[in-house]
Scaffold this active site. Structure first.
Site, PDB file in Angstrom:
ATOM      1  CE  LYS A 170     -10.075 -10.923  29.820  1.00 22.95           C
ATOM      2  NZ  LYS A 170     -10.137 -10.972  28.355  1.00 22.95           N
ATOM      3  CB  ILE A 171      -5.903  -7.698  36.721  1.00 24.48           C
ATOM      4  CG1 ILE A 171      -6.658  -6.397  37.024  1.00 24.48           C
ATOM      5  CG2 ILE A 171      -4.441  -7.583  37.143  1.00 24.48           C
ATOM      6  CD1 ILE A 171      -6.575  -5.942  38.483  1.00 24.48           C
TER       7      ILE A 171
END
Ligand code: G3P
Length: 219
Positions: free
Chosen positions: A83-84
Site C-alpha cells: 500500500k502506498i
C-alpha cells in the site's frame, strides 16, 4: 463483490475468516500501531492466515526508501500487496514497482484524477476513502460512482477498493455502484448482520416451537 476485512487484529481476522466471506485484509499504520510493538510478527501471521491479498502500507517517506521498503514488503508473501499513499513524488516509484511486478494498492485517494493517474500506471487496487470525504462535507459515494464509470470507460484492469467505510450504507452503496471490493471494519459487518425483524422472528419461532413441548424436531 469481494469483501476485505479492514483490520490488523489477528483474533478479529481469525473470527471473520471463519465466516467464509473474507477475500482479503487491509491494514494501515494506524491499525498496526494499535497491535503493539511486534509489527513484523503480526504482519507475517496475517499473511499466513489469510488466503487472499493482504495490504501492508509503507511507512518510509523518501521515494527511494519507499521503493526499497515496497520490495521488502512484497517479499514477505505471495499475497502481500504494497500500500502506498498517493503523492506526486511517488508516481515514478509506483511506475517502477508496477514494472517490477509488485502488486500495489494506492491509498488515500480522494479525487478522480489521482485515481486516473495510478490506474494508467497499472496498479492492482485503488482505495478511495469514502468516510473521510464525508467528514469534510463532500460525498464519498460520488467518487466511487465516478471511479466505476472511469474504469469501465477505459477498461482499466484495476480494482476499485472502497475504503474508510464507516457504516452499513457505505458498504451497501459501494456494492450497488459496482466497486470491486469493499474493505469493511468488523463492527460494520456485525451491524450488517443484524435486523430487528430477524431477531424478533427468531424469538417468535422459538416461543411457538416450545409450546409443542417436544425435545427433538425429527423424533
Ligand atoms: O481502509 C482505510 C481505513 O482503515 C480508514 O478508515 O475510518 O480511519 O477513515 P477511517
Amino acid at each position: 463483490m469481494k469483501l476485505f476485512l479492514d483490520s490488523a487484529n489477528r483474533k478479529e481476522i481469525e473470527k471473520y475468516l471463519a465466516t467464509g466471506l473474507v477475500d482479503g485484509v487491509t491494514t494501515n499504520p494506524s491499525l498496526l500501531s494499535a497491535q503493539g510493538q511486534n509489527t513484523k510478527e503480526v504482519i507475517l501471521d496475517i499473511l499466513r492466515m489469510v488466503p487472499g491479498d493482504v495490504s501492508i502500507e509503507v511507512v518510509e517517506k523518501a521515494p527511494d526508501a519507499v521503493y526499497t521498503q515496497a520490495h521488502q514488503i512484497a517479499k514477505l508473501g505471495d499475497n502481500a500487496v504494497v500500500k502506498i499513499p498517493f503523492a506526486f513524488e511517488y508516481l515514478p516509484v509506483i511506475a517502477k514497482l508496477v514494472g517490477d511486478g509488485v502488486k500495489l494498492n494506492i491509498t488515500l485517494v480522494f479525487n478522480l484524477l489521482q485515481a486516473l493517474m495510478v490506474a494508467k500506471l497499472g496498479v492492482t487496487y485503488i482505495s478511495p476513502f469514502i468516510g473521510r470525504l464525508d467528514d469534510i462535507g463532500a460525498d464519498g459515494m460520488v467518487l466511487i460512482e465516478d471511479l466505476v464509470t472511469l474504469k469501465d470507460q477505459y477498461d482499466f484492469p484495476v480494482e476499485i477498493l472502497a475504503a474508510s467505510i464507516r457504516h452499513v450504507m457505505h458498504w451497501e452503496r459501494a456494492a450497488l455502484l459496482g466497486a470491486d471490493v469493499a474493505t469493511v471494519p468488523p463492527a460494520i459487518i456485525e451491524a450488517a448482520c443484524k435486523h430487528p425483524l430477524t431477531e424478533s422472528g427468531i424469538k417468535k419461532f422459538d416461543e411457538d416451537w416450545k409450546k409443542l413441548g417436544k425435545q427433538n424436531l425429527l423424533d
